[in-house]
Every structure is written in structure tokens, then in C-alpha cells.
Design a protein around this motif. Structure first.
Motif, short mmCIF file in Angstrom:
data_model
loop_
_atom_site.label_atom_id
_atom_site.label_comp_id
_atom_site.label_asym_id
_atom_site.label_seq_id
_atom_site.Cartn_x
_atom_site.Cartn_y
_atom_site.Cartn_z
N LEU A 198 -6.78 2.91 -3.78
CA LEU A 198 -6.21 4.26 -3.75
C LEU A 198 -7.07 5.21 -2.93
O LEU A 198 -6.57 6.02 -2.13
CB LEU A 198 -6.06 4.79 -5.17
N ARG A 222 0.82 -1.20 0.00
CA ARG A 222 0.00 0.00 0.00
C ARG A 222 0.86 1.26 0.00
O ARG A 222 1.82 1.36 0.75
CB ARG A 222 -0.94 -0.01 1.21
N ARG A 278 -1.92 11.16 -6.42
CA ARG A 278 -2.47 10.52 -7.63
C ARG A 278 -3.92 10.93 -7.84
O ARG A 278 -4.34 11.20 -8.97
CB ARG A 278 -2.34 9.00 -7.52
N GLN A 298 -8.14 -1.65 -7.68
CA GLN A 298 -7.00 -0.76 -7.51
C GLN A 298 -7.44 0.68 -7.33
O GLN A 298 -6.84 1.44 -6.57
CB GLN A 298 -6.04 -0.91 -8.69
N ASP A 314 -6.61 4.35 0.69
CA ASP A 314 -5.30 4.79 1.17
C ASP A 314 -5.30 6.29 1.42
O ASP A 314 -4.71 6.78 2.39
CB ASP A 314 -4.21 4.44 0.17
N LEU A 344 -4.98 7.22 -13.36
CA LEU A 344 -4.39 6.61 -12.17
C LEU A 344 -3.46 5.45 -12.51
O LEU A 344 -2.81 4.90 -11.62
CB LEU A 344 -5.51 6.12 -11.24
N ALA A 402 -1.07 8.53 -2.35
CA ALA A 402 -2.41 8.28 -2.87
C ALA A 402 -3.12 9.60 -3.17
O ALA A 402 -3.79 9.75 -4.21
CB ALA A 402 -3.21 7.44 -1.88
#
Length: 225
Positions: free
Chosen positions: A219, A153, A162, A215, A222, A208, A159
Motif C-alpha cells: 500500500l 495493485r 486508505r 500488504q 502504491d 487498513l 492507496a
């Protein structure tokens, strides 16, 4: 289906003969799909795939001998591999996470209604990922749990960085995906069309640099931790 188009060739891999029989009955009722072989374990799967060159492999996660994860890794490392759709009862979520990282296009629960299994097979045959809302939510829970061994992670800051590339609507879509919603439910929540949801989701994949909805959801989780 175009009369000249060849049916999607499918191999079913499951150690339970009744499961294989049920899946065959469901699949062979569709004119655009054909089951070309079955296998009861990972080793047999690798053999029949080499012989039959299917388009799609329905792969059980947990089997005696070589499991579905190991077989998937080997199949996808070979030239011109089939697309793999994992079958699971979710008694081993970490194996499913490993399968996604190995390159499987998605997974369905074994108790998924037949019509949705057919839709999943067709979607995977086209090279698109399949992650049902319920299954996605359960995998996310496993991935973010303290015992997960398959997901590295990123930091919260990474995160957030992004996600900062997204528009407001794309971010709302990503959050809805993290809540385990499917496209119709996201459309209803955001009061937009399903086609627009699909467009936003496609943008999420590109911006991303992710391959599936899990996934995206990870994100978001996170960033919120």
C-alpha cells in the motif's frame, strides 16, 4: 512451558531429505515443539496432515509434483486447517506471493538462523504472521515488479485514501515496514519502544484491513508511485 500444556505439533514438508533432517533436529531440541510427521511433496503433505492434525505445517514452496502453493490452498480450504509457514530459497517469489494470498501466515528463508526459525514456528502456532525484514523486502520487490502475476495493485489514489486514515506515527511505521525494517529497527528509527511499534502495527492491520506486513508495504509503495 506449563507441564500440562501439549507441545505444538508440526509437520515438515520438503523434497530435500537433508533439509527435513536439519529442521527436525532444530525443532525437536525445544520442549514445547514436536515434529509429528514429514512429507516430501504436496500430495504426501495433505495425507499426513489429515492423519496427524498438526498445529503448524512448515511447507516448502517448490517441490516435484504438487508444489507447496497448491497444497497450501487445499489444506487451508479444509475445516480446522493448520497454520502454514512457507519455506523458500526465493528462486520463485511469485509462488510465495500466491501462498500469502492463499492464506499462509508467512514465510522464512531456508538459511534463516535456527533460533529465528523456532521463533517463527511459535509465532505462527499462535496464529500471528511472520515476515522477516529481508524476506519482506524481496517479496515486495517481486510484487511490485512488472512480471508479478499474483498481486492486483490498487490505484495510487485508492492507496492514498486508505493511508489517510492513519495517524502520523502509524504512517511513519507503515513507511518503515515498507523499507523492510523489523520492529527493533523501526523502534530505533522512530525513537519509540518496540511495544509501541507493535501497537502501531496492530492499528495498521485493523485500519487498513490487511493480514500481513507485505500488504502494508505494498500500500505504501502504491501510494508513492
Amino acid at each position: 512451558m506449563d507441564s500440562e500444556q501439549q507441545p505444538v505439533r508440526i509437520v515438515i514438508v520438503d523434497d530435500d531429505q537433508l533439509v527435513r533432517m536439519a529442521l527436525r533436529l532444530v525443532i525437536e531440541g525445544e520442549p514445547d515443539l514436536a515434529v509429528v510427521a514429514e512429507a516430501a511433496d504436496g500430495d504426501a503433505a495433505i495425507t499426513v496432515v489429515a492423519e496427524q492434525h498438526p498445529d503448524v505445517v512448515l511447507m516448502d514452496v517448490r517441490m516435484p509434483g504438487r508444489d507447496g502453493l497448491s497444497a497450501t490452498r487445499e489444506l487451508l480450504a479444509r475445516p480446522s486447517p493448520p497454520n502454514v509457514l512457507m519455506l523458500t530459497t526465493f528462486d520463485s517469489d511469485d509462488l510465495v506471493l500466491g501462498a500469502l494470498h492463499a492464506g499462509a501466515l508467512g514465510f522464512v528463508l531456508k538459511d534463516t538462523p535456527p533460533a529465528r526459525i523456532i521463533d517463527a514456528v511459535r509465532t505462527v502456532a499462535e496464529g500471528n504472521p511472520v515476515l522477516s525484514p529481508v524476506a519482506t523486502a524481496r517479496v515486495i520487490a517481486a510484487a511490485t515488479g512488472p512480471r508479478s502475476a499474483h498481486v492486483r495493485r490498487p490505484s495510487r489514489e485508492a492507496a492514498l485514501n486508505r493511508l489517510s486514515t492513519l495517524t502520523e506515527r502509524e504512517l511513519e511505521t507503515a513507511r518503515a515496514i515498507a523499507d523492510g525494517l523489523g520492529n527493533p529497527e523501526i523502534a530505533e528509527r522512530l525513537r519509540i519502544s518496540v511495544a509501541t511499534v507493535k501497537a502501531h502495527t496492530g492499528n495498521l492491520f485493523a485500519k487498513l484491513d490487511v493480514e500481513n506486513r507485505v500488504q502494508i508495504a505494498l500500500l505504501v509503495r502504491d501510494a508513492e508511485d
